[in-house]
Design a protein around this motif. Structure first.
Motif, PDB file in Angstrom:
ATOM      1  N   PHE A 108       0.756  -1.208  -0.205  1.00 28.92           N
ATOM      2  CA  PHE A 108       0.071   0.126   0.100  1.00 28.92           C
ATOM      3  C   PHE A 108       0.842   1.078   0.030  1.00 28.92           C
ATOM      4  CE2 PHE A 108      -2.746  -3.339   1.881  1.00 28.92           C
ATOM      5  CZ  PHE A 108      -3.823  -3.203   1.315  1.00 28.92           C
ATOM      6  N   ASP A 109       0.028   2.372  -0.366  1.00 34.01           N
ATOM      7  CA  ASP A 109       0.862   3.519  -0.316  1.00 34.01           C
ATOM      8  C   ASP A 109       0.694   4.092   1.203  1.00 34.01           C
ATOM      9  OD1 ASP A 109       2.111   6.271  -0.562  1.00 34.01           O
ATOM     10  OD2 ASP A 109       0.461   7.095  -1.938  1.00 34.01           O
ATOM     11  N   LEU A 110       1.698   3.930   2.162  1.00 36.62           N
ATOM     12  CA  LEU A 110       1.705   4.180   3.404  1.00 36.62           C
ATOM     13  C   LEU A 110       2.183   5.569   3.976  1.00 36.62           C
ATOM     14  CD1 LEU A 110       3.036   0.565   4.817  1.00 36.62           C
ATOM     15  CD2 LEU A 110       0.804   1.392   4.368  1.00 36.62           C
ATOM     16  N   LYS A 111       1.506   6.268   4.601  1.00 40.31           N
ATOM     17  CA  LYS A 111       1.755   7.516   5.017  1.00 40.31           C
ATOM     18  C   LYS A 111       1.340   7.674   6.597  1.00 40.31           C
ATOM     19  CE  LYS A 111       2.325   9.241   0.845  1.00 40.31           C
ATOM     20  NZ  LYS A 111       3.836   9.676   0.640  1.00 40.31           N
ATOM     21  N   ILE A 112       2.614   8.035   7.209  1.00 40.37           N
ATOM     22  CA  ILE A 112       2.422   8.344   8.825  1.00 40.37           C
ATOM     23  C   ILE A 112       1.183   9.478   8.918  1.00 40.37           C
ATOM     24  CG2 ILE A 112       3.323   9.237  10.920  1.00 40.37           C
ATOM     25  CD1 ILE A 112       5.929   7.618  10.047  1.00 40.37           C
ATOM     26  N   SER A 113       0.311   9.337   9.938  1.00 38.50           N
ATOM     27  CA  SER A 113      -0.711  10.382  10.081  1.00 38.50           C
ATOM     28  C   SER A 113      -0.770  10.562  11.569  1.00 38.50           C
ATOM     29  CB  SER A 113      -2.182  10.089   9.433  1.00 38.50           C
ATOM     30  OG  SER A 113      -3.121  10.809   9.973  1.00 38.50           O
ATOM     31  N   ASP A 114      -0.921  11.930  12.039  1.00 39.63           N
ATOM     32  CA  ASP A 114      -1.186  12.259  13.218  1.00 39.63           C
ATOM     33  C   ASP A 114      -2.772  12.528  13.807  1.00 39.63           C
ATOM     34  OD1 ASP A 114      -1.676  14.564  11.996  1.00 39.63           O
ATOM     35  OD2 ASP A 114       0.037  15.639  13.053  1.00 39.63           O
ATOM     36  N   ALA A 115      -3.587  11.964  12.818  1.00 39.00           N
ATOM     37  CA  ALA A 115      -4.914  12.375  12.713  1.00 39.00           C
ATOM     38  C   ALA A 115      -5.729  11.826  14.415  1.00 39.00           C
ATOM     39  CB  ALA A 115      -5.634  11.726  11.734  1.00 39.00           C
ATOM     40  N   ILE A 116      -5.235  10.726  14.903  1.00 41.26           N
ATOM     41  CA  ILE A 116      -5.724  10.500  16.100  1.00 41.26           C
ATOM     42  C   ILE A 116      -5.110  11.082  17.195  1.00 41.26           C
ATOM     43  CG2 ILE A 116      -5.811   8.389  17.672  1.00 41.26           C
ATOM     44  CD1 ILE A 116      -5.853   6.340  15.325  1.00 41.26           C
ATOM     45  N   ASP A 117      -4.031  11.519  17.147  1.00 42.32           N
ATOM     46  CA  ASP A 117      -2.938  12.050  18.166  1.00 42.32           C
ATOM     47  C   ASP A 117      -3.889  13.693  18.296  1.00 42.32           C
ATOM     48  OD1 ASP A 117      -1.356  10.333  18.541  1.00 42.32           O
ATOM     49  OD2 ASP A 117       0.166  11.082  17.281  1.00 42.32           O
ATOM     50  N   VAL A 118      -3.961  14.219  17.201  1.00 39.93           N
ATOM     51  CA  VAL A 118      -4.965  15.636  17.175  1.00 39.93           C
ATOM     52  C   VAL A 118      -6.271  15.590  17.839  1.00 39.93           C
ATOM     53  CG1 VAL A 118      -5.605  17.348  15.625  1.00 39.93           C
ATOM     54  CG2 VAL A 118      -3.438  16.258  15.106  1.00 39.93           C
ATOM     55  N   GLU A 119      -6.999  14.451  17.433  1.00 42.87           N
ATOM     56  CA  GLU A 119      -8.283  14.165  18.055  1.00 42.87           C
ATOM     57  C   GLU A 119      -8.219  14.239  19.463  1.00 42.87           C
ATOM     58  OE1 GLU A 119     -12.514  13.987  17.658  1.00 42.87           O
ATOM     59  OE2 GLU A 119     -10.931  14.742  16.327  1.00 42.87           O
ATOM     60  N   ARG A 120      -7.267  13.243  20.076  1.00 45.52           N
ATOM     61  CA  ARG A 120      -6.954  12.922  21.389  1.00 45.52           C
ATOM     62  C   ARG A 120      -6.667  14.454  22.365  1.00 45.52           C
ATOM     63  NH1 ARG A 120      -4.024   7.444  22.271  1.00 45.52           N
ATOM     64  NH2 ARG A 120      -3.959   8.376  24.307  1.00 45.52           N
ATOM     65  N   MET A 121      -6.243  15.512  21.623  1.00 46.52           N
ATOM     66  CA  MET A 121      -5.721  16.744  22.478  1.00 46.52           C
ATOM     67  C   MET A 121      -6.976  17.170  23.158  1.00 46.52           C
ATOM     68  SD  MET A 121      -2.560  18.484  20.272  1.00 46.52           S
ATOM     69  CE  MET A 121      -3.964  19.121  18.925  1.00 46.52           C
ATOM     70  N   ILE A 122      -8.101  17.258  22.407  1.00 50.13           N
ATOM     71  CA  ILE A 122      -9.286  17.955  23.137  1.00 50.13           C
ATOM     72  C   ILE A 122      -9.842  16.798  24.098  1.00 50.13           C
ATOM     73  CG2 ILE A 122     -11.339  19.337  22.747  1.00 50.13           C
ATOM     74  CD1 ILE A 122      -8.902  20.669  21.960  1.00 50.13           C
ATOM     75  N   LYS A 123     -10.338  16.886  25.352  1.00 56.40           N
ATOM     76  CA  LYS A 123     -10.814  15.918  26.083  1.00 56.40           C
ATOM     77  C   LYS A 123     -12.216  16.076  26.214  1.00 56.40           C
ATOM     78  CE  LYS A 123      -6.627  14.118  26.990  1.00 56.40           C
ATOM     79  NZ  LYS A 123      -5.657  14.320  25.911  1.00 56.40           N
ATOM     80  N   SER A 124     -13.203  14.978  26.236  1.00 52.74           N
ATOM     81  CA  SER A 124     -14.485  15.276  26.414  1.00 52.74           C
ATOM     82  C   SER A 124     -14.662  15.545  27.943  1.00 52.74           C
ATOM     83  CB  SER A 124     -15.122  14.050  25.931  1.00 52.74           C
ATOM     84  OG  SER A 124     -14.814  12.760  26.983  1.00 52.74           O
TER      85      SER A 124
END
Length: 341
Positions: A108-124
């Motif tokens: 696959f064309d693999l790319k490291i993503s910080d999408a989850i890290d960014v989402e986790r910055m703001i707490k519910s």
């Protein structure tokens, strides 16, 4: 804030980067997105219809807890076929994906993503509630341990660290957030000292925390026994208090670090402040952002960060004071443990 809400946000970030899906293997990320805690291994595919490939040992756990559809893991070939059947070619991966798993997906064309890290910055609200509970347990437990009494009675560092962990569990914690630091005498100058089979000297620095339903607390207190130690502690406390006052919506993380660092430098101890001012935390003890000179992340409401300035004097001792701070327009310390005990 539901797991489905987080997945939708992550999918938007992946789409912005022209990525078709994301492979997730990190246990805490899978728990964050599905409420399922793996005990062995699992692979979550974030896509329009997300799915978790679960170890056979964990099927009952997944059935009871997962908010995402799951199937039994048979082989990596099955996962790869699932992805290819849906026309997925550009695949996001986590930065900490192990090399052996990476190799399995190299077609696959693999790319490291910080999408989850960014989402986790703001707490519910639920996450914040759990972190507050973890802090309350930890703070209550440190008082119950009575460090000064243990020092007077000649207890050893390792014994105190062990007892503190036991008391936190007695008070409702699942486990420690990390290996407790219980440092005394000259070893208090080592920010990551390991508890020794050594009688407590002075001062005594305790950096510790616990987890409540998966969420971490993190606190440091230094117990002082001399005028020299109090002199250094007063400088650290000033940096601690002013940095917390600087924490507010819209300020950059690096600007908070600068506040603490400038104060310590003004007293001539800039070279003795040898780590960042703080970090975010949640399911992991270190999350994004970092309260550091190079981190330009703009702080937002419902982030939780630590503020933990310190001064470390070679051959003498160290002092660190740390609290968790919730952003609610301005910074609010979590818990009510006095900074000096």
């Amino acid at each position: 804030m539901s797991e489905d809400f987080h997945i939708k946000n992550i999918l938007k970030r992946l789409e912005e980067k022209e990525l078709d899906a994301m492979l997730v293997a990190n246990f805490n990320n899978i728990y964050y997105l599905s409420n399922y805690i793996s005990t062995s291994f699992a692979y979550l595919i974030i896509k329009e219809n997300p799915i978790i490939f679960v170890s056979g040992m964990d099927l009952e756990h997944a059935k009871n807890d997962s908010t995402i559809d799951f199937v039994k893991f048979e082989s990596f070939d099955n996962i790869i076929k699932c992805l290819k059947d849906e026309g997925i070619s550009k695949l996001a991966i986590e930065a900490d994906l192990t090399a052996n798993v990476y190799e399995k997906f190299k077609d696959f064309d693999l790319k490291i993503s910080d999408a989850i890290d960014v989402e986790r910055m703001i707490k519910s609200d639920d996450e914040i509630s759990k972190m507050k509970k973890a802090a309350d347990i930890a703070h209550k437990s440190l008082i119950e341990l009575d460090v000064r009494d243990k020092q007077e009675k000649g207890f050893q560092e390792w014994d105190c660290a062990y007892r503190l962990g036991y008391i936190m569990r007695e008070n409702g914690a699942n486990t420690e957030s990390f290996d407790t630091i219980f440092a005394s005498g000259a070893t208090s100058r080592l920010p990551h000292s390991v508890p020794r089979h050594h009688v407590l000297e002075t001062p005594v620095l305790v950096d510790y925390g616990c987890k409540f339903e998966g969420y971490c607390s993190d606190t440091t207190r230094t117990f002082l026994y001399s005028e020299r130690q109090e002199e250094i502690s007063n400088i650290v406390l000033e940096a601690h208090d002013k940095a917390i006052k600087a924490v507010k919506e819209g300020i950059k993380a690096c600007e908070v670090d600068k506040v603490a660092r400038d104060i310590i430098s003004e007293y001539g101890y800039g070279d003795n402040f040898i780590h960042t001012t703080g970090h975010s935390l949640g399911l992991d003890i270190h999350e994004r952002p970092t309260v550091a000179l190079r981190d330009k992340t703009v702080l937002e409401n419902n982030m939780v960060v630590t503020v933990e300035p310190g001064i470390y004097l070679e051959g003498e001792f160290g002092v660190r004071i740390e609290d968790m701070v919730l952003l609610d327009k301005k910074g609010k310390v979590i818990g009510n443990l006095p900074p000096v005990l």
